[in-house]
Scaffold this motif. Structure first.
Motif, PDB file in Angstrom:
ATOM      1  N   GLN A 185       0.838  -1.215   0.000  1.00 17.83           N
ATOM      2  CA  GLN A 185       0.000   0.000   0.000  1.00 17.83           C
ATOM      3  C   GLN A 185       0.864   1.253   0.000  1.00 17.83           C
ATOM      4  O   GLN A 185       0.587   2.225  -0.696  1.00 17.83           O
ATOM      5  N   LEU A 186       1.921   1.178   0.803  1.00 18.18           N
ATOM      6  CA  LEU A 186       2.821   2.331   0.872  1.00 18.18           C
ATOM      7  C   LEU A 186       3.443   2.608  -0.496  1.00 18.18           C
ATOM      8  O   LEU A 186       3.539   3.772  -0.928  1.00 18.18           O
ATOM      9  N   ALA A 187       3.845   1.541  -1.169  1.00 16.19           N
ATOM     10  CA  ALA A 187       4.440   1.724  -2.496  1.00 16.19           C
ATOM     11  C   ALA A 187       3.443   2.362  -3.447  1.00 16.19           C
ATOM     12  O   ALA A 187       3.806   3.242  -4.257  1.00 16.19           O
ATOM     13  N   GLN A 188       2.175   1.957  -3.324  1.00 19.70           N
ATOM     14  CA  GLN A 188       1.145   2.552  -4.189  1.00 19.70           C
ATOM     15  C   GLN A 188       0.955   4.028  -3.859  1.00 19.70           C
ATOM     16  O   GLN A 188       0.807   4.888  -4.742  1.00 19.70           O
ATOM     17  N   GLU A 189       0.946   4.317  -2.564  1.00 17.22           N
ATOM     18  CA  GLU A 189       0.773   5.717  -2.151  1.00 17.22           C
ATOM     19  C   GLU A 189       1.930   6.570  -2.657  1.00 17.22           C
ATOM     20  O   GLU A 189       1.738   7.694  -3.109  1.00 17.22           O
ATOM     21  N   LEU A 190       3.136   6.010  -2.545  1.00 18.68           N
ATOM     22  CA  LEU A 190       4.299   6.768  -3.012  1.00 18.68           C
ATOM     23  C   LEU A 190       4.217   7.007  -4.520  1.00 18.68           C
ATOM     24  O   LEU A 190       4.607   8.071  -5.010  1.00 18.68           O
ATOM     25  N   ALA A 191       3.696   6.016  -5.217  1.00 16.52           N
ATOM     26  CA  ALA A 191       3.595   6.177  -6.671  1.00 16.52           C
ATOM     27  C   ALA A 191       2.648   7.309  -7.036  1.00 16.52           C
ATOM     28  O   ALA A 191       2.781   7.943  -8.088  1.00 16.52           O
ATOM     29  N   LYS A 192       1.673   7.537  -6.152  1.00 15.78           N
ATOM     30  CA  LYS A 192       0.699   8.597  -6.435  1.00 15.78           C
ATOM     31  C   LYS A 192       1.220   9.975  -6.031  1.00 15.78           C
ATOM     32  O   LYS A 192       0.579  10.990  -6.337  1.00 15.78           O
ATOM     33  N   LEU A 196       7.178  13.775  -5.648  1.00 14.81           N
ATOM     34  CA  LEU A 196       8.411  12.984  -5.664  1.00 14.81           C
ATOM     35  C   LEU A 196       9.006  12.951  -7.065  1.00 14.81           C
ATOM     36  O   LEU A 196       8.278  12.834  -8.050  1.00 14.81           O
ATOM     37  N   SER A 197      10.309  13.079  -7.109  1.00 15.01           N
ATOM     38  CA  SER A 197      10.960  12.941  -8.409  1.00 15.01           C
ATOM     39  C   SER A 197      10.965  11.470  -8.815  1.00 15.01           C
ATOM     40  O   SER A 197      10.953  10.591  -7.955  1.00 15.01           O
ATOM     41  N   PRO A 198      10.957  11.192 -10.111  1.00 14.82           N
ATOM     42  CA  PRO A 198      10.944   9.772 -10.541  1.00 14.82           C
ATOM     43  C   PRO A 198      12.111   8.975  -9.984  1.00 14.82           C
ATOM     44  O   PRO A 198      11.957   7.811  -9.626  1.00 14.82           O
ATOM     45  N   ALA A 199      13.266   9.606  -9.912  1.00 17.93           N
ATOM     46  CA  ALA A 199      14.445   8.879  -9.408  1.00 17.93           C
ATOM     47  C   ALA A 199      14.251   8.497  -7.951  1.00 17.93           C
ATOM     48  O   ALA A 199      14.534   7.360  -7.543  1.00 17.93           O
ATOM     49  N   ASP A 200      13.755   9.468  -7.165  1.00 22.00           N
ATOM     50  CA  ASP A 200      13.527   9.172  -5.743  1.00 22.00           C
ATOM     51  C   ASP A 200      12.454   8.118  -5.575  1.00 22.00           C
ATOM     52  O   ASP A 200      12.568   7.206  -4.724  1.00 22.00           O
ATOM     53  N   LEU A 201      11.402   8.245  -6.399  1.00 18.60           N
ATOM     54  CA  LEU A 201      10.321   7.266  -6.301  1.00 18.60           C
ATOM     55  C   LEU A 201      10.837   5.861  -6.622  1.00 18.60           C
ATOM     56  O   LEU A 201      10.545   4.890  -5.903  1.00 18.60           O
ATOM     57  N   GLU A 202      11.642   5.763  -7.669  1.00 18.12           N
ATOM     58  CA  GLU A 202      12.153   4.446  -8.059  1.00 18.12           C
ATOM     59  C   GLU A 202      13.063   3.875  -6.976  1.00 18.12           C
ATOM     60  O   GLU A 202      12.998   2.689  -6.640  1.00 18.12           O
ATOM     61  N   ARG A 203      13.892   4.738  -6.408  1.00 18.09           N
ATOM     62  CA  ARG A 203      14.796   4.274  -5.362  1.00 18.09           C
ATOM     63  C   ARG A 203      14.012   3.755  -4.152  1.00 18.09           C
ATOM     64  O   ARG A 203      14.296   2.661  -3.627  1.00 18.09           O
ATOM     65  N   LEU A 204      13.009   4.520  -3.745  1.00 16.81           N
ATOM     66  CA  LEU A 204      12.217   4.093  -2.591  1.00 16.81           C
ATOM     67  C   LEU A 204      11.482   2.783  -2.880  1.00 16.81           C
ATOM     68  O   LEU A 204      11.428   1.876  -2.041  1.00 16.81           O
ATOM     69  N   ALA A 353       9.764  16.599  -0.058  1.00 18.11           N
ATOM     70  CA  ALA A 353       8.791  15.524  -0.340  1.00 18.11           C
ATOM     71  C   ALA A 353       9.475  14.164  -0.249  1.00 18.11           C
ATOM     72  O   ALA A 353       8.915  13.191   0.281  1.00 18.11           O
ATOM     73  N   ASN A 354      10.687  14.127  -0.769  1.00 20.59           N
ATOM     74  CA  ASN A 354      11.447  12.862  -0.675  1.00 20.59           C
ATOM     75  C   ASN A 354      11.711  12.505   0.771  1.00 20.59           C
ATOM     76  O   ASN A 354      11.562  11.350   1.191  1.00 20.59           O
ATOM     77  N   GLN A 355      12.106  13.507   1.539  1.00 21.57           N
ATOM     78  CA  GLN A 355      12.356  13.267   2.954  1.00 21.57           C
ATOM     79  C   GLN A 355      11.089  12.771   3.649  1.00 21.57           C
ATOM     80  O   GLN A 355      11.124  11.856   4.477  1.00 21.57           O
ATOM     81  N   GLN A 356       9.986  13.391   3.267  1.00 25.55           N
ATOM     82  CA  GLN A 356       8.722  12.995   3.899  1.00 25.55           C
ATOM     83  C   GLN A 356       8.356  11.551   3.527  1.00 25.55           C
ATOM     84  O   GLN A 356       7.921  10.768   4.380  1.00 25.55           O
TER      85      GLN A 356
END
Lengths: 547, 333
Positions: A185-192, A196-204, A353-356
């Motif tokens: 669920q968290l991954a889905q939320e992060l995707a939304k 977040l920058s795409p790079a940060d999103l992919e890393r997370l 946002a990445n930090q959050q």
């Protein structure tokens, strides 16, 4: 119609063959039961040395295999009619009459003596019954087989300490599955999350996926799961900026200032995107400003640059350059610097946002770790839960200690607080949800964290944070006394305990104990032990407790 | 490959065979006290068309047994007392010059005592091997060859040899080839006290036991032919073969006692003997097929003289009977 001697022999040999098969199977079974029984006992024994799910089923497996082998032996081992005749001859002492007659028939012998022989065999066969064949057991082997069977049954019947381990593993697996869902669920939320920058999103997401994969492979080992989670947390923690809060605060302060400059009412939680736009607007409006306005703006920008100097040097530099350009009357250069500052704000917004998101992931993992730790210990410590009412044997806390036991008499009616706080041998998670939830027979909203206040205590039972011990040692339940009510007595008292060191209840003034807890909470906040989303909650909590 | 000619069907029935054999045993039993096994084994040997070697101390009615048997089956009987100076011609006969009524002289073969239906070779081991060998052809082929002439012996022909196990000095132990010709080797045991009393009563009284003819030579021959037609199952036959194999120290199923104590095992003639004896025992038992039990009963007298023991057995006092017993225990049905 009378049967021929040959038919008579054949007809009798049929059921005798079945009887022989039965006898052979019984004999084989009695001689081989020991193997199944030994396997049964060994698995039952292994079930006491290591956790085996469905132990009884596994223990019965050798016996089932043995039954199958016996059945296979009984049904599949060839037993031709000739062999039946030979064996019946021997077993019933027929002096090879049947087997010879069968063979003579196959050879179609017609001499008088052969015919007499077959007639003789037919007469003998006519008197035979299958029940005459004895069913044999090997009593010696059978008796030897009883020993491992009895041992195995006893091992299965007696309480097995591994049952607790299995229950714990199942609980851990359940918790792991739940954690997996939460991480998904968290991954889905992060995707939304658009910030977040795409790079940060992919890393997370890669990190979350790796964690999920390792948790999926976990067979229910608490320590391994906690280690995986801790490792993932450590990786995320490395990505955390310790100055993120300061940067956010500084940026929000700048955003409020820009709102004031733009003539809007400063908001409680300003939008950094709006701040970026405000900077761009300012850059565009510089040409229409009067020199006084520019000087005033330069002063404000310089002030903001000073505030941003510690948290965001690039932004501070841009603002400072813009202020200098305005003071020098170079509006074009000032506009460029303001544009640059606007971009810096946007970049800072992404970073925040990445930090959050990182903190959110971290918080999720910490929650999962607590959940798994509790699942891993709730079953095993069922019988070793810390006794309520402060009956912690031989661990009476010194009077006035900030780690005072969690139970204290509260309320005016001698309502004895009780907590189900369990000793946490691993994980070191907070037991906050269990703390301070006093059971009181009195009506009214009683804050168990508050000392006896002649029944006038108020507030609700809240979570008390307990610092996480990275080494995995047991966490100690903390107790924060409630606020003193009117006419109440400030005291923290251990429950009734007959154990040494617990005879005298501790009475500590609230004013004396509060600063120590507040200091500890402040340190915990500074060290990042507290999940970001709970920091405000902790701050508000201690502010309410302030005497 | 030659196909054996079909044997003529015997006229005697199995029941008659049994009755007649029982009559012979009963008549012999009127004279011979006890010794039922001895009588049975001698009768079996007779019905098998073989020859028996009786081993026992003197005075155990060995000669009486053969004489009585000859009386009972109404056959000719001769006795040869083997001594070291006995010559083959003394047994098989010799060629003499005879003169007829016209005064013409010609060679005439004078038959020896071997020309009888029943021959008692008493103390056979006292004669020289040369003389002992004079019996070989007669025992095996039922013929006597003298000077290019082969003389057929009358049927039935039955040699019953005796030897004394005690007085070994000055004796010539029978060679293996000679021993192998004997169908049975029967150990004559000493009678029990009760049997001794009975013997005394029968032989020291005024009345001597009388025998009657209950069979004839022709009948014995018919019985011999019938005995050979008794069927035997293949697995019983295989058992006999395994028994013989087990007496050889180099066999796969050889028991340890054979490996340890036997120099040579039984010959194929031994297997023939054991099967034939089994057939007769089956008929005597009222059955029409050979059983394992018949072979086991026949094993001891047929194999004990065909198993040649080694030095270790002789040193340890192991007898061939013990070896045969070990073989019977080791070989499973």
């Amino acid at each position: 119609m009378a049967l021929s001697p040959h038919d008579s022999v054949r007809r009798r040999l049929g059921p005798m063959g079945l009887r022989l098969r039965l006898g052979d199977a019984l004999l084989f079974a009695s001689r081989t039961l020991w193997a199944g029984a030994v396997g049964f006992a060994l698995i039952a024994l292994a079930g006491r040395l290591m956790p085996i799910i469905s132990l009884r089923l596994w223990a019965c497996a050798p016996l089932m295999i043995w039954v199958l082998i016996v059945l296979g032996y009984a049904l599949l081992v060839p037993l031709p009619l000739r062999r039946v005749a030979q064996r019946v001859d021997i077993l019933l002492d027929l002096r090879e009459r049947l087997s010879t007659a069968l063979e003579l028939q196959q050879q179609q012998a017609r001499d008088p003596l052969s015919q007499r022989q077959q007639e003789d065999a037919g007469l003998i066969a006519h008197t035979l019954r299958a029940s005459q064949l004895p069913l044999r057991f090997d009593r010696t082997w059978l008796l030897w087989s009883l020993a491992p069977l009895a041992v195995g049954i006893a091992l299965l019947a007696l309480p097995n300490p591994q049952d607790t381990v299995i229950a714990q593993r199942q609980a851990v697996q359940s918790a792991l599955a739940q954690t997996d869902q939460q991480l998904a669920q968290l991954a889905q939320e992060l995707a939304k999350n658009a910030e977040l920058s795409p790079a940060d999103l992919e890393r997370l997401q890669q990190q979350l996926a790796a964690l999920r994969e390792s948790l999926r492979r976990n067979p229910g080992d608490t320590q391994e799961a906690l280690a995986d989670l801790s490792a993932a947390e450590a990786r995320l923690r490395q990505q955390l900026d310790p100055n993120a809060d300061a940067r956010r605060a500084a940026l929000e302060q700048m955003a409020r200032s820009l709102e004031s400059i733009s003539g809007r009412q400063p908001s409680q939680r300003p939008n950094l995107g709006q701040a970026s736009q405000d900077l761009q607007q300012l850059a565009q409006q510089l040409a229409q400003m009067t020199p006084e306005q520019r000087q005033q703006l330069a002063q404000q920008l310089a002030q903001q640059a000073t505030q941003q100097a510690d948290s965001n040097q690039q932004l501070a530099q841009s603002l400072s350059n813009a202020a200098s350009a305005l003071r020098n009357g170079d509006t074009q250069a000032a506009a460029q610097q303001l544009q640059q500052a606007s971009q810096n704000v946007q970049q800072a917004q992404q970073d925040l946002a990445n930090q959050q998101a990182t903190q959110q992931s971290l918080a999720q993992m910490q929650g999962a770790r607590q959940q798994i730790a509790q699942a891993g210990t709730s079953q095993s410590v069922g019988s070793s839960q810390a006794p309520s009412q402060g009956q912690q044997a031989g661990t009476s806390q010194p009077v006035g200690s900030p780690q005072a036991p969690s139970q204290g008499q509260q309320g005016a009616g001698n309502q004895q607080g009780s907590s189900a706080a369990a000793q946490q041998p691993g994980g070191g998670g907070s037991t906050a949800p269990n703390l301070g939830q006093g059971q009181s027979s009195s009506s009214g909203n009683i804050n168990p964290n508050r000392p006896a206040g002649q029944g006038q205590g108020h507030g609700s039972a809240g979570m008390v944070y307990q610092p996480f011990t990275p080494s995995g040692q047991s966490g100690t339940p903390d107790f924060v006394p409630g606020q003193q009510g009117q006419g109440g007595q400030s005291q923290s008292q251990q429950g009734q305990n007959t154990m040494p060191g617990a005879n005298n209840p501790s009475v500590v003034p609230y004013e004396q104990i509060y600063p120590e807890y507040a200091q500890a909470a402040s340190e915990a906040l500074d060290r990042g032990y507290i999940p970001p989303h709970l920091k405000d909650f902790v701050r508000r909590y201690f502010s309410q407790l302030e005497p | 490959m030659t196909t054996p000619a079909p044997a003529p069907q015997p006229q005697i029935s199995p029941d008659e065979f049994r009755q007649r054999a029982q009559l012979i045993e009963a008549e012999v039993g009127n004279v011979i006290v006890g010794q039922r096994d001895l009588v049975r084994q001698v009768v079996v040997t007779l019905l098998a068309g073989g020859n028996a070697l009786l081993e026992g101390v003197p005075g155990l009615a060995k000669t009486t047994l053969v004489r009585t048997l000859a009386d009972v089956i109404d056959c000719s009987f001769s006795r040869i007392q083997f001594t070291p100076d006995l010559m083959p011609a003394d047994i098989i006969g010799t060629t003499l010059i005879s003169e007829d009524a016209q005064g013409r002289k010609a060679f005439r073969f004078e038959r020896g005592p071997i020309f009888a239906n029943m021959v008692l070779a008493d103390e056979i081991n006292r004669a020289t091997p040369k003389t002992q060998s004079a019996l070989l052809e007669a025992m095996q082929e039922h013929t006597v060859s003298v000077a290019k002439t082969i003389h057929q012996l009358d049927r039935p022909f039955f040699v019953l040899a005796t030897q004394n196990p005690l007085e070994m000095e000055g004796t010539y132990p029978l060679p293996e080839a000679q021993l192998d010709r004997f169908f049975f080797k029967v150990n004559v045991t000493f009678p029990t006290a009760a049997e001794l009393v009975e013997i005394a009563q029968r032989t020291t009284g005024a009345r001597r036991p009388q025998t009657r003819h209950v069979a004839s030579g022709a009948m014995i021959v018919e019985m011999q032919e019938l005995a050979r037609t008794v069927p035997i199952a293949s697995h019983v036959l295989a058992y006999a073969a395994r028994l013989i194999t087990a007496t050889h120290p180099g066999g796969k199923e050889t028991p340890s006692i054979t490996r340890q104590y036997v120099r040579y095992g039984a010959s194929p003639r031994g297997m023939q003997a054991i099967i034939l004896a089994g057939k007769i025992m089956a008929l005597l038992d009222g059955r029409f097929n050979v059983a394992f039990a018949d072979l086991k009963a026949a094993a001891m007298p047929t194999l004990r003289h065909r198993v040649v023991l080694n030095f270790e057995a002789q040193a340890e006092g192991i007898s061939s009977d013990e070896v045969v017993k070990g073989v019977l225990e080791a070989v499973k049905e």
